[in-house]
Design a protein around this motif. Structure first.
Motif, PDB file in Angstrom:
ATOM      1  N   LYS A 109       0.831  -1.205   0.000  1.00  0.00           N
ATOM      2  CA  LYS A 109       0.000   0.000   0.000  1.00  0.00           C
ATOM      3  C   LYS A 109       0.865   1.254   0.000  1.00  0.00           C
ATOM      4  O   LYS A 109       0.549   2.240  -0.682  1.00  0.00           O
ATOM      5  CB  LYS A 109      -0.924   0.011   1.213  1.00  0.00           C
ATOM      6  CG  LYS A 109      -1.985   1.107   1.151  1.00  0.00           C
ATOM      7  CD  LYS A 109      -3.031   0.952   2.235  1.00  0.00           C
ATOM      8  CE  LYS A 109      -2.471   1.307   3.597  1.00  0.00           C
ATOM      9  NZ  LYS A 109      -3.524   1.303   4.646  1.00  0.00           N
ATOM     10  N   LYS A 125       0.973   4.110  -2.853  1.00  0.00           N
ATOM     11  CA  LYS A 125       0.763   5.516  -2.485  1.00  0.00           C
ATOM     12  C   LYS A 125       1.858   6.407  -3.068  1.00  0.00           C
ATOM     13  O   LYS A 125       1.584   7.506  -3.563  1.00  0.00           O
ATOM     14  CB  LYS A 125       0.741   5.643  -0.963  1.00  0.00           C
ATOM     15  CG  LYS A 125       0.433   7.042  -0.438  1.00  0.00           C
ATOM     16  CD  LYS A 125       0.347   7.040   1.078  1.00  0.00           C
ATOM     17  CE  LYS A 125       0.195   8.431   1.646  1.00  0.00           C
ATOM     18  NZ  LYS A 125      -1.011   9.124   1.184  1.00  0.00           N
ATOM     19  N   ILE A 136     -10.396  -1.352  -0.893  1.00  0.00           N
ATOM     20  CA  ILE A 136     -10.281  -0.421   0.238  1.00  0.00           C
ATOM     21  C   ILE A 136      -8.859   0.123   0.338  1.00  0.00           C
ATOM     22  O   ILE A 136      -8.652   1.320   0.600  1.00  0.00           O
ATOM     23  CB  ILE A 136     -10.692  -1.129   1.544  1.00  0.00           C
ATOM     24  CG1 ILE A 136     -12.199  -1.413   1.538  1.00  0.00           C
ATOM     25  CG2 ILE A 136     -10.316  -0.281   2.767  1.00  0.00           C
ATOM     26  CD1 ILE A 136     -12.664  -2.325   2.647  1.00  0.00           C
ATOM     27  N   LYS A 137      -7.869  -0.721   0.093  1.00  0.00           N
ATOM     28  CA  LYS A 137      -6.473  -0.273   0.112  1.00  0.00           C
ATOM     29  C   LYS A 137      -6.220   0.776  -0.964  1.00  0.00           C
ATOM     30  O   LYS A 137      -5.464   1.728  -0.748  1.00  0.00           O
ATOM     31  CB  LYS A 137      -5.536  -1.470  -0.076  1.00  0.00           C
ATOM     32  CG  LYS A 137      -5.500  -2.424   1.107  1.00  0.00           C
ATOM     33  CD  LYS A 137      -4.664  -3.663   0.796  1.00  0.00           C
ATOM     34  CE  LYS A 137      -4.719  -4.659   1.955  1.00  0.00           C
ATOM     35  NZ  LYS A 137      -3.990  -5.914   1.626  1.00  0.00           N
ATOM     36  N   VAL A 155      -8.421   2.921  -2.109  1.00  0.00           N
ATOM     37  CA  VAL A 155      -9.034   4.150  -1.617  1.00  0.00           C
ATOM     38  C   VAL A 155      -8.097   4.836  -0.630  1.00  0.00           C
ATOM     39  O   VAL A 155      -7.836   6.045  -0.721  1.00  0.00           O
ATOM     40  CB  VAL A 155     -10.392   3.856  -0.946  1.00  0.00           C
ATOM     41  CG1 VAL A 155     -10.910   5.108  -0.235  1.00  0.00           C
ATOM     42  CG2 VAL A 155     -11.406   3.368  -1.972  1.00  0.00           C
ATOM     43  N   LYS A 156      -7.571   4.077   0.303  1.00  0.00           N
ATOM     44  CA  LYS A 156      -6.700   4.635   1.336  1.00  0.00           C
ATOM     45  C   LYS A 156      -5.383   5.164   0.747  1.00  0.00           C
ATOM     46  O   LYS A 156      -4.790   6.109   1.280  1.00  0.00           O
ATOM     47  CB  LYS A 156      -6.420   3.591   2.412  1.00  0.00           C
ATOM     48  CG  LYS A 156      -7.643   3.256   3.256  1.00  0.00           C
ATOM     49  CD  LYS A 156      -7.318   2.237   4.340  1.00  0.00           C
ATOM     50  CE  LYS A 156      -8.539   1.979   5.224  1.00  0.00           C
ATOM     51  NZ  LYS A 156      -8.247   0.968   6.275  1.00  0.00           N
ATOM     52  N   LYS A 171     -16.540   6.327  -2.967  1.00  0.00           N
ATOM     53  CA  LYS A 171     -15.213   6.725  -2.501  1.00  0.00           C
ATOM     54  C   LYS A 171     -14.175   6.691  -3.612  1.00  0.00           C
ATOM     55  O   LYS A 171     -13.099   7.279  -3.495  1.00  0.00           O
ATOM     56  CB  LYS A 171     -14.765   5.803  -1.356  1.00  0.00           C
ATOM     57  CG  LYS A 171     -15.704   5.784  -0.163  1.00  0.00           C
ATOM     58  CD  LYS A 171     -15.268   4.741   0.859  1.00  0.00           C
ATOM     59  CE  LYS A 171     -16.243   4.659   2.026  1.00  0.00           C
ATOM     60  NZ  LYS A 171     -15.866   3.589   2.988  1.00  0.00           N
TER      61      LYS A 171
END
Length: 340
Positions: free
Chosen positions: A195, A199, A221-222, A224-225, A261
């Protein structure tokens, strides 16, 4: 240009690498990788098609949805249709090579643009083939570039820069290509990303970032984060891991986890505008077309791609009329038949 002629020409040009079957479900070409099939038993390819075929639609005819609107805003572009051309590479290896990589990717990017949509380009190990894709984006002044998840992030960033300079409207990585042995054999090993690594890639560009190859809610979800703009729910057309579920089977759980999201796109097994309606009803906001566009490009070049995308869009519009949807936002799970 009609589809019958496109398919007949493609069958001749592809010379057995694709049989241009009446139903493109991966059974005849199972295990043919390189080629057009799915890896191993070919089940991941066939599951994409089966998952969509098993979904049925509720026909409704008492309403005022006479002229449905299929337009959608995607990555800062107003598109006539939510149906886009998937990133495809390897014309010579996988499809027989009757047309060059430049001819194929140009057909997909230009044909998608003429159909009021966006064409995506991929990133093979051969740098000259990526340049072919960039040339197609430069010519049309739009397109999306998806880069293989090389282990060396510096190489990814260098390819990002080229896409930015070419005029791409978005870019990203296809993590579903993380296990491609062919990349390693050509000195460009690929692999999954953490992740934090994801990023870092996202923060390295100002363009909308897309992560292709998401098949579980936790991976979504990862994304999104990590700050991604969009995901593509995809098993890479069933070409990388045997025995996966179909994209339509996993889409609802992913939608439940991240809808609102992040932009949710999907590919795999789409063979009609009705299939597009099904995926939009499950919560996707756009779809990508792969193998059918290869056939279209081999059978009719740019015009072939445009013809097929316009056909799917017309079919989507017809399906929207018969399910009572005035626009894409009207397409909801209520469109889908639920077995009691």
């Amino acid at each position: 240009m009609d589809l019958k002629t496109i398919r007949a020409t493609a069958k001749k040009n592809m010379n057995g690498t694709c049989r241009v079957c009446p139903i493109c479900n991966g059974r005849v070409c199972a295990g043919e990788v390189p080629g057009m099939g799915g890896t191993g038993t070919g089940e991941s390819f066939t599951e994409n098609v089966r998952a969509l075929a098993n979904i049925k639609l509720n026909m409704r005819t008492i309403h005022d949805a006479l002229e449905p609107d299929t337009t959608v805003s995607m990555f800062g572009q107003l598109l006539k249709t939510p149906i886009m051309g998937a990133p495809i590479t390897g014309s010579g290896i996988n499809a027989g090579g009757a047309i060059s990589e430049l001819e194929m990717v140009t057909a997909i990017v230009e044909g998608s643009t003429l159909a009021g949509s966006l064409g995506w380009i991929g990133d093979p190990a051969n740098a000259s083939l990526y340049e072919d894709g960039l040339a197609a984006i430069r010519a049309g002044k739009q397109g999306i570039a998806i880069i293989k998840p090389r282990i060396d992030s510096k190489e990814i960033l260098a390819l990002f820069k080229l896409a930015e300079e070419a005029g791409a409207v978005a870019l990203g990585v296809d993590l579903d290509g993380a296990g491609l042995v062919t990349m390693a054999l050509k000195g460009q090993p690929v692999g999954p990303k953490t992740k934090s690594q994801l990023k870092e890639l996202i923060e390295a560009t100002s363009l909308p970032f897309i992560v292709k190859g998401i098949m579980t809610a936790d991976d979504a979800i990862k994304c999104v984060k990590a700050g991604a703009k969009a995901i593509v729910v995809s098993n890479h057309g069933g070409r990388v891991l045997d025995h996966t579920p179909g994209a339509a089977d996993v889409l609802p759980e992913i939608v439940k986890a991240v809808k609102g999201k992040i932009t949710i796109l999907v590919d795999g097994g789409i063979r009609s505008g009705a299939d597009v309606l099904k995926l939009l009803a499950l919560g996707a906001e756009g779809v990508l077309i792969g193998r059918p566009l290869i056939v279209a490009a081999y059978g009719g070049g740019t015009e072939g791609v445009q013809t097929l995308l316009e056909k799917y869009t017309a079919e989507l519009r017809a399906a929207m009329i018969l399910t009572g949807c005035k626009n894409l936002k009207d397409i909801s799970p209520e469109v889908l038949f639920k077995h009691k």
